[in-house]
Scaffold this active site. Structure first.
Site, PDB file in Angstrom:
ATOM      1  N   HIS A   1      40.798  39.601  48.670  1.00 22.58           N
ATOM      2  CA  HIS A   1      42.196  39.276  48.723  1.00 22.58           C
ATOM      3  C   HIS A   1      42.534  38.645  49.915  1.00 22.58           C
ATOM      4  O   HIS A   1      43.390  39.256  50.610  1.00 22.58           O
ATOM      5  CB  HIS A   1      42.904  40.473  48.336  1.00 22.58           C
ATOM      6  CG  HIS A   1      44.354  40.191  47.840  1.00 22.58           C
ATOM      7  ND1 HIS A   1      45.370  41.045  47.834  1.00 22.58           N
ATOM      8  CD2 HIS A   1      44.768  39.376  46.979  1.00 22.58           C
ATOM      9  CE1 HIS A   1      46.355  40.364  47.160  1.00 22.58           C
ATOM     10  NE2 HIS A   1      45.923  39.230  46.584  1.00 22.58           N
TER      11      HIS A   1
ATOM     12  N   LEU B   1      47.975  52.493  54.562  1.00 23.28           N
ATOM     13  CA  LEU B   1      48.817  51.454  54.356  1.00 23.28           C
ATOM     14  C   LEU B   1      47.833  50.466  53.419  1.00 23.28           C
ATOM     15  O   LEU B   1      48.419  49.511  52.900  1.00 23.28           O
ATOM     16  CB  LEU B   1      49.508  50.777  55.316  1.00 23.28           C
ATOM     17  CG  LEU B   1      50.368  51.451  56.261  1.00 23.28           C
ATOM     18  CD1 LEU B   1      51.155  50.619  57.459  1.00 23.28           C
ATOM     19  CD2 LEU B   1      51.294  52.291  55.281  1.00 23.28           C
ATOM     20  N   HIS B   2      46.653  50.761  53.748  1.00 23.76           N
ATOM     21  CA  HIS B   2      45.507  49.487  53.015  1.00 23.76           C
ATOM     22  C   HIS B   2      44.883  50.576  51.969  1.00 23.76           C
ATOM     23  O   HIS B   2      45.444  51.232  51.296  1.00 23.76           O
ATOM     24  CB  HIS B   2      44.718  49.048  54.083  1.00 23.76           C
ATOM     25  CG  HIS B   2      43.818  47.985  53.375  1.00 23.76           C
ATOM     26  ND1 HIS B   2      44.212  46.967  52.495  1.00 23.76           N
ATOM     27  CD2 HIS B   2      42.671  47.811  53.821  1.00 23.76           C
ATOM     28  CE1 HIS B   2      43.072  46.221  52.227  1.00 23.76           C
ATOM     29  NE2 HIS B   2      42.060  46.687  53.017  1.00 23.76           N
TER      30      HIS B   2
ATOM     31  N   HIS C   1      53.896  45.398  49.085  1.00 19.92           N
ATOM     32  CA  HIS C   1      52.914  44.687  49.293  1.00 19.92           C
ATOM     33  C   HIS C   1      53.373  43.995  50.402  1.00 19.92           C
ATOM     34  O   HIS C   1      54.301  43.293  50.582  1.00 19.92           O
ATOM     35  CB  HIS C   1      52.276  43.727  48.081  1.00 19.92           C
ATOM     36  CG  HIS C   1      50.551  43.331  48.403  1.00 19.92           C
ATOM     37  ND1 HIS C   1      50.391  42.257  49.007  1.00 19.92           N
ATOM     38  CD2 HIS C   1      49.507  43.844  47.789  1.00 19.92           C
ATOM     39  CE1 HIS C   1      49.110  42.124  49.002  1.00 19.92           C
ATOM     40  NE2 HIS C   1      48.689  43.288  48.333  1.00 19.92           N
TER      41      HIS C   1
ATOM     42  N   ASP D   1      46.783  49.346  43.619  1.00 19.99           N
ATOM     43  CA  ASP D   1      46.469  50.974  44.054  1.00 19.99           C
ATOM     44  C   ASP D   1      47.233  51.798  43.317  1.00 19.99           C
ATOM     45  O   ASP D   1      46.896  53.005  43.333  1.00 19.99           O
ATOM     46  CB  ASP D   1      46.347  50.829  45.561  1.00 19.99           C
ATOM     47  CG  ASP D   1      45.456  49.909  46.217  1.00 19.99           C
ATOM     48  OD1 ASP D   1      44.585  49.149  45.484  1.00 19.99           O
ATOM     49  OD2 ASP D   1      45.480  49.938  47.438  1.00 19.99           O
TER      50      ASP D   1
HETATM   51  N1  NMX Z   1      57.391  53.602  50.396  1.00 22.10           N
HETATM   52  C1  NMX Z   1      58.266  53.657  51.280  1.00 22.10           C
HETATM   53  N2  NMX Z   1      58.571  52.629  52.149  1.00 22.10           N
HETATM   54  C2  NMX Z   1      58.112  51.673  52.213  1.00 22.10           C
HETATM   55  C3  NMX Z   1      57.176  51.341  51.204  1.00 22.10           C
HETATM   56  C4  NMX Z   1      56.632  52.231  50.298  1.00 22.10           C
HETATM   57  N3  NMX Z   1      55.828  52.300  49.433  1.00 22.10           N
HETATM   58  N4  NMX Z   1      56.741  49.991  51.347  1.00 22.10           N
HETATM   59  C5  NMX Z   1      57.369  49.190  52.020  1.00 22.10           C
HETATM   60  N5  NMX Z   1      58.221  50.382  52.603  1.00 22.10           N
HETATM   61  C6  NMX Z   1      59.214  50.165  53.573  1.00 22.10           C
HETATM   62  C7  NMX Z   1      58.447  49.956  55.109  1.00 22.10           C
HETATM   63  O1  NMX Z   1      57.657  51.087  55.601  1.00 22.10           O
HETATM   64  C8  NMX Z   1      59.280  49.030  55.827  1.00 22.10           C
HETATM   65  O2  NMX Z   1      60.180  50.217  56.540  1.00 22.10           O
HETATM   66  P1  NMX Z   1      61.046  49.682  57.840  1.00 22.10           P
HETATM   67  O3  NMX Z   1      61.562  48.451  57.872  1.00 22.10           O
HETATM   68  O4  NMX Z   1      61.440  51.215  58.145  1.00 22.10           O
HETATM   69  O5  NMX Z   1      59.695  49.440  58.913  1.00 22.10           O
HETATM   70  C9  NMX Z   1      60.275  48.361  54.829  1.00 22.10           C
HETATM   71  O6  NMX Z   1      59.863  48.928  53.633  1.00 22.10           O
HETATM   72  C10 NMX Z   1      59.885  46.872  54.694  1.00 22.10           C
HETATM   73  O7  NMX Z   1      58.360  46.913  54.296  1.00 22.10           O
HETATM   74  P2  NMX Z   1      57.841  45.458  53.716  1.00 22.10           P
HETATM   75  O8  NMX Z   1      58.151  44.279  54.585  1.00 22.10           O
HETATM   76  O9  NMX Z   1      58.331  45.219  52.170  1.00 22.10           O
HETATM   77  O10 NMX Z   1      56.286  45.827  53.545  1.00 22.10           O
HETATM   78  P3  NMX Z   1      55.114  45.500  54.651  1.00 22.10           P
HETATM   79  O11 NMX Z   1      54.451  44.325  54.541  1.00 22.10           O
HETATM   80  O12 NMX Z   1      55.501  46.109  55.900  1.00 22.10           O
HETATM   81  O13 NMX Z   1      54.045  46.527  54.122  1.00 22.10           O
HETATM   82  C11 NMX Z   1      52.750  47.695  52.796  1.00 22.10           C
HETATM   83  C12 NMX Z   1      53.461  46.425  53.141  1.00 22.10           C
HETATM   84  C13 NMX Z   1      51.698  47.696  51.706  1.00 22.10           C
HETATM   85  C14 NMX Z   1      52.098  48.171  53.939  1.00 22.10           C
HETATM   86  C15 NMX Z   1      53.701  48.635  52.386  1.00 22.10           C
HETATM   87  O14 NMX Z   1      54.466  48.272  51.232  1.00 22.10           O
HETATM   88  C16 NMX Z   1      53.330  50.143  51.863  1.00 22.10           C
HETATM   89  O15 NMX Z   1      52.971  51.026  53.038  1.00 22.10           O
HETATM   90  N6  NMX Z   1      53.152  50.600  50.644  1.00 22.10           N
HETATM   91  C17 NMX Z   1      52.341  52.054  50.323  1.00 22.10           C
HETATM   92  C18 NMX Z   1      50.889  52.130  50.606  1.00 22.10           C
HETATM   93  C19 NMX Z   1      49.939  51.219  49.899  1.00 22.10           C
HETATM   94  O16 NMX Z   1      50.522  51.241  48.596  1.00 22.10           O
HETATM   95  N7  NMX Z   1      49.231  50.344  50.286  1.00 22.10           N
HETATM   96  C20 NMX Z   1      48.336  49.365  49.448  1.00 22.10           C
HETATM   97  C21 NMX Z   1      48.502  47.910  49.652  1.00 22.10           C
HETATM   98  C22 NMX Z   1      48.428  47.083  48.822  1.00 22.10           C
HETATM   99  N8  NMX Z   1      47.101  46.955  48.023  1.00 22.10           N
HETATM  100  O17 NMX Z   1      47.028  46.620  46.976  1.00 22.10           O
HETATM  101  O18 NMX Z   1      45.809  47.378  48.875  1.00 22.10           O
HETATM  102  C1  MLT Z   2      43.642  44.148  48.764  1.00 14.48           C
HETATM  103  O1  MLT Z   2      43.162  43.764  47.843  1.00 14.48           O
HETATM  104  O2  MLT Z   2      43.004  44.453  49.823  1.00 14.48           O
HETATM  105  C2  MLT Z   2      45.212  44.339  49.084  1.00 14.48           C
HETATM  106  O3  MLT Z   2      45.970  43.593  48.124  1.00 14.48           O
HETATM  107  C3  MLT Z   2      45.727  44.261  50.455  1.00 14.48           C
HETATM  108  C4  MLT Z   2      46.391  43.006  50.797  1.00 14.48           C
HETATM  109  O4  MLT Z   2      46.233  41.889  50.277  1.00 14.48           O
HETATM  110  O5  MLT Z   2      46.870  43.005  51.942  1.00 14.48           O
END
Ligand code: NMX
Ligand code: MLT
Length: 453
Positions: free
Chosen positions: A252, A286-287, A333, A393
């Site tokens: 990805h 977060l990942h 995401h 996820d």
């Molecule tokens: N739960 C609570 N708060 C959230 C979440 C969530 N799932 N996702 C984003 N936020 C908050 C984030 O902490 C940030 O807060 P602040 O302004 O206080 O710093 C705000 O929303 C804006 O975040 P974004 O700009 O929309 O997202 P960012 O690019 O910073 O982060 C992730 C992306 C993936 C790190 C975040 O959405 C997250 O922590 N998700 C939960 C963990 C997760 O599922 N990770 C897997 C990623 C995807 N994958 O497919 O691997």
């Molecule tokens: C991944 O496939 O690792 C996730 O979607 C995380 C990302 O793209 O940042």
């Protein structure tokens, strides 16, 4: 022999059935190298984008600055060599008897940008299978690790132990020309493709007290062999789901795990240690740790609210978590701005492979209920969140858990796929002679001074 140092590498298993992966990559190098030269001569100083303060402050979001040969990533989902996952699902040959995408076919495509013939997939699978062995001293090392160490830590240690067998390292220290190093990294990549499911399978077998004697069968594909290693040989749905999942998570773009590998690999760290770095990157909540966290979160919801909570009950439960400042795993995401396209494929799998076990059925319908309702709450409560939709996820680990894979093995399960996928980028980094990553860094004071000038 292809890609050997002093004749030490395996013979490639062509069986007279078609090109080897070495032939196919080799055939693509001249055109890609010519493009790289054109970009670095004719267009070397051409700007492509302005860099804003937000790009710098916000983890390089939005900055198009890492060359990624095998895919383009964007707000709507990944495209590998210009094709979406859905298009590839239709195009790539399937393993005999399977209805799902084949990881071997997808890997071949990532390496070469060409759709393999069924014979090429068979040859490629046999090539990987033949490399699925571990040196005796590595087995002894692995067996000596205590079982109370996390499976991913055992896998990371084993990979760093195996670095001594890197054919790439041997080639570098024997003074092989830079132009030929891709061959040795491809040797390691194929060894790793065979070895990593074996290592993860052993970690699982050790943790569960199963026999570690199972090995690869040359007539089976990677997914089936992996299932055999963990005692799920006869669970056809699990094997099919492994095929699908590994295809969806091979790559990805520069996600944390892949970018970590890209960075470390750019200094010519050999593939084993480079892949260990990617798994380290995956341990962040977060990942990729979000995969297991999401399963545990949903299990907690189930034990508090039962299998069929109302929308109000979900809002209250998840709302309390948000009030406590918790991150809800499986939602949001960093890049995607639409529902994760991988989810559609995962959901379709569930629809076409319904479980007859009522407990599994109710857990998976709880997840669907959560996925349908939680985004509304996130929209309301987390105002700055750019994408409140569930990501892959939110579901991938839950399905594997329903198939009986405990949460502590989920990271390793996905590490197999990400490791194999990333190596297709690694070998192109060597084939194109790309530079070591070394961006400039700056302090906030310098940033302020720049924008105020
Ligand atoms: N739960 C609570 N708060 C959230 C979440 C969530 N799932 N996702 C984003 N936020 C908050 C984030 O902490 C940030 O807060 P602040 O302004 O206080 O710093 C705000 O929303 C804006 O975040 P974004 O700009 O929309 O997202 P960012 O690019 O910073 O982060 C992730 C992306 C993936 C790190 C975040 O959405 C997250 O922590 N998700 C939960 C963990 C997760 O599922 N990770 C897997 C990623 C995807 N994958 O497919 O691997
Ligand atoms: C991944 O496939 O690792 C996730 O979607 C995380 C990302 O793209 O940042």
């Amino acid at each position: 022999m292809n890609g050997t140092v002093n004749g030490s590498a395996h013979e490639n298993h062509t069986n007279g059935t078609g090109r080897t992966i070495f032939d196919a990559v080799s055939a693509r190098i001249p055109s890609r190298a010519a493009l790289a030269v054109k970009l670095m001569t004719k267009y070397r100083d051409s700007p492509i984008q302005e860099v804003t303060v937000e790009n710098v402050m916000n983890g390089m979001r939005g900055l198009q600055c890492i060359l990624w040969e095998i895919s383009e990533t964007g707000a709507t989902g990944i495209r590998h060599h210009g094709k979406s996952l859905q298009e590839l699902e239709a195009l790539l040959p399937k393993w005999p008897g399977s209805t799902q995408m084949s990881p071997e076919a997808m890997l071949w495509y990532l390496y070469t940008a060409t759709v393999p013939t069924p014979a090429e997939v068979q040859t490629f699978a046999a090539e990987i299978s033949a490399r699925a062995e571990l040196p005796l001293e590595a087995q002894t090392f692995f067996d000596s690790l205590p079982t109370n160490i996390l499976p991913e830590a055992q896998v990371i240690m084993m990979l760093t132990f195996l670095s001594q067998y890197s054919k790439f390292n041997t080639a570098v220290s024997s003074g092989v020309s830079k132009d030929e190093l891709w061959r040795y990294s491809l040797e390691d990549a194929l060894d790793v493709a065979g070895r990593i499911p074996l290592i993860v399978g052993r970690a699982y077998a050790k943790g569960k007290g199963l026999s570690t004697k199972a090995g690869f069968s040359p007539s089976s594909d990677l997914a089936h062999n992996f299932a055999r290693l963990i005692g799920k040989d006869s669970d056809l749905d699990f094997i099919e789901f492994t095929r699908l999942c590994w295809c969806l998570y091979l790559d990805h773009g520069s996600s944390v795990s892949s970018h970590a590998m890209r960075l470390v690999g750019s200094a010519w760290s050999e593939p084993y240690t480079t892949i260990a770095t990617g798994i380290v990157g995956g341990t962040g909540p977060l990942h990729a740790k979000a995969i297991a966290d999401s399963v545990n979160f949903n299990l907690d919801v189930m034990s508090s609210l039962g299998a069929a909570p109302t929308k109000d009950e979900i809002f209250t439960y998840v709302g309390n978590c948000l009030t406590q400042g918790q991150i809800i795993p499986g939602y949001g995401h960093a890049l995607l701005r639409v529902p994760d396209p991988r989810l559609e494929l995962l959901r379709r799998f569930l629809d076409t492979h319904p479980s007859s076990d009522p407990k599994v059925h109710s857990f998976l319908s709880l997840i669907r209920n959560m996925n349908d309702n939680v985004p509304d709450l996130l929209r309301e409560r987390v105002r700055g969140m750019k994408n409140p939709h569930p990501n892959g996820d939110a579901l991938n680990g839950c399905i594997l858990h329903a198939y009986g894979l405990p949460t502590e093995y989920l990271l390793c399960f996905f590490a197999c796929s990400r490791a194999m996928g990333f190596m297709s980028q690694y070998i192109w980094d060597r084939a194109l002679g790309l530079s070591m990553e070394r961006p400039l860094s700056l302090t906030m004071d310098e940033l302020l001074a720049k924008v105020q000038k």
